[in-house]
Design an enzyme around this catalytic site. Structure first.
Site, short mmCIF file in Angstrom:
data_model
loop_
_atom_site.label_atom_id
_atom_site.label_comp_id
_atom_site.label_asym_id
_atom_site.label_seq_id
_atom_site.Cartn_x
_atom_site.Cartn_y
_atom_site.Cartn_z
N GLU A 1 0.81 -1.22 0.00
CA GLU A 1 0.00 0.00 0.00
C GLU A 1 0.85 1.27 0.00
O GLU A 1 0.36 2.35 0.31
CB GLU A 1 -0.93 0.01 1.22
CG GLU A 1 -1.87 -1.16 1.30
CD GLU A 1 -2.98 -1.15 0.27
OE1 GLU A 1 -2.88 -0.39 -0.72
OE2 GLU A 1 -3.95 -1.90 0.44
N HIS B 1 -2.38 2.64 8.62
CA HIS B 1 -3.48 1.88 8.00
C HIS B 1 -3.67 0.60 8.77
O HIS B 1 -2.70 -0.13 9.02
CB HIS B 1 -3.16 1.58 6.54
CG HIS B 1 -3.99 0.50 5.94
ND1 HIS B 1 -5.37 0.49 6.00
CD2 HIS B 1 -3.65 -0.64 5.26
CE1 HIS B 1 -5.84 -0.58 5.39
NE2 HIS B 1 -4.81 -1.29 4.94
N HIS C 1 -6.56 -2.85 9.77
CA HIS C 1 -7.78 -3.61 9.54
C HIS C 1 -8.47 -3.81 10.88
O HIS C 1 -8.74 -4.93 11.31
CB HIS C 1 -7.45 -4.96 8.90
CG HIS C 1 -6.82 -4.87 7.56
ND1 HIS C 1 -6.43 -5.98 6.83
CD2 HIS C 1 -6.49 -3.80 6.78
CE1 HIS C 1 -5.90 -5.60 5.68
NE2 HIS C 1 -5.91 -4.28 5.63
N TYR D 1 -19.88 14.19 18.98
CA TYR D 1 -19.10 15.38 18.64
C TYR D 1 -17.65 15.06 18.30
O TYR D 1 -16.97 15.82 17.59
CB TYR D 1 -19.17 16.42 19.76
CG TYR D 1 -18.29 16.14 20.94
CD1 TYR D 1 -16.98 16.60 20.99
CD2 TYR D 1 -18.75 15.40 22.04
CE1 TYR D 1 -16.15 16.33 22.06
CE2 TYR D 1 -17.94 15.15 23.13
CZ TYR D 1 -16.64 15.60 23.14
OH TYR D 1 -15.82 15.33 24.20
N HIS E 1 -12.31 -2.97 3.46
CA HIS E 1 -10.86 -3.01 3.66
C HIS E 1 -10.44 -2.63 5.09
O HIS E 1 -9.95 -3.48 5.82
CB HIS E 1 -10.18 -2.09 2.63
CG HIS E 1 -8.71 -2.27 2.49
ND1 HIS E 1 -8.03 -2.03 1.31
CD2 HIS E 1 -7.77 -2.65 3.39
CE1 HIS E 1 -6.74 -2.28 1.48
NE2 HIS E 1 -6.56 -2.65 2.75
N TYR F 1 -7.48 22.42 20.07
CA TYR F 1 -7.47 21.31 21.02
C TYR F 1 -6.08 20.73 21.18
O TYR F 1 -5.39 20.42 20.21
CB TYR F 1 -8.44 20.23 20.54
CG TYR F 1 -8.55 19.02 21.46
CD1 TYR F 1 -9.40 19.06 22.56
CD2 TYR F 1 -7.82 17.87 21.20
CE1 TYR F 1 -9.52 17.97 23.38
CE2 TYR F 1 -7.94 16.78 22.03
CZ TYR F 1 -8.80 16.81 23.12
OH TYR F 1 -8.91 15.73 23.94
#
Length: 209
Positions: A71, A90, A92, A111, A153, A206
């Site tokens: 990827e 990334h 799963h 929120y 995915h 924040y």
């Protein structure tokens, strides 16, 4: 290999230890100059050493003794289009993947959706893993966002650095679990657009000292 490669590996191991990923699935990268360092393809992270991490240049050329994650392309394209991205994760993860397999965007049921840049988290259209089509779909889904689902995915999250990317990924999986549970109760009640606009504005400062 550099300290950054060791940090990428440590983050990949922490990703699995947190429960948001398993085995050799998922991948982690960090920006490194004009390119980035990424986990290798098909290797369990507990069996890797820092020297197994792969440097990928701005032109997509890989350097190292291993091949980069399959990827690598969407990591490359996110770094090219989002200068604020310093690290990408990334995974799963179970709940994000469950929602992604239903091709669901996540609406403003809570929120904390605003933590990821907007009033929704989008689900990128499905495309075969490792393809330019998938990368294009992810980049589009990440417009004005720091996280997205990937249809059938998993998830993608980016942060300013590895620590933030991991923290955001864990937060995102928790949010996906909460949404999955809300769906068991029926149609979710959503926050109005004006409230989400206020929260999005508040999140701009924040955590900043």
């Amino acid at each position: 290999m550099s300290d950054l490669a060791a940090a990428v590996l440590a983050t990949a191991r922490a990703m699995n230890a947190s429960g948001i990923n398993r085995g050799a699935a998922g991948n982690v990268s960090a920006r490194d100059g004009e390119g980035f360092i990424i986990t290798p393809t098909g290797m369990a992270y507990d069996q890797c050493i820092a020297a197994d991490m792969v440097k990928v240049g701005a032109d997509g050329t890989a350097q190292g003794r291993r091949r980069p994650s399959s990827e690598w392309r969407f990591h490359h394209d996110i770094y090219a289009t989002r200068p604020e991205a310093g690290a990408i994760l990334h995974a799963h993860s179970p709940f994000a993947t469950a929602l992604a397999c239903q091709e669901l965007d996540i609406p403003p049921f809570h929120y904390m959706i605003a933590r990821f840049g907007g009033e929704t988290v989008r689900c990128a259209a499905y495309a075969t893993f490792g393809t330019q089509a998938l990368s294009d779909a992810i980049v589009a889904a990440l417009t004005d966002r720091r996280a997205c689902l990937m249809a059938h995915h998993g998830m993608v999250v980016f942060g300013a650095d590895l620590d933030e990317a991991l923290a955001l990924a864990i937060e995102f999986e928790a949010l996906c679990e909460q949404y999955w549970r809300v769906l068991q109760l029926g149609a979710p009640k959503l926050l109005p657009a004006d409230e989400m606009a206020r929260v999005i504005e508040k999140f701009k400062s924040y955590g900043k000292q």
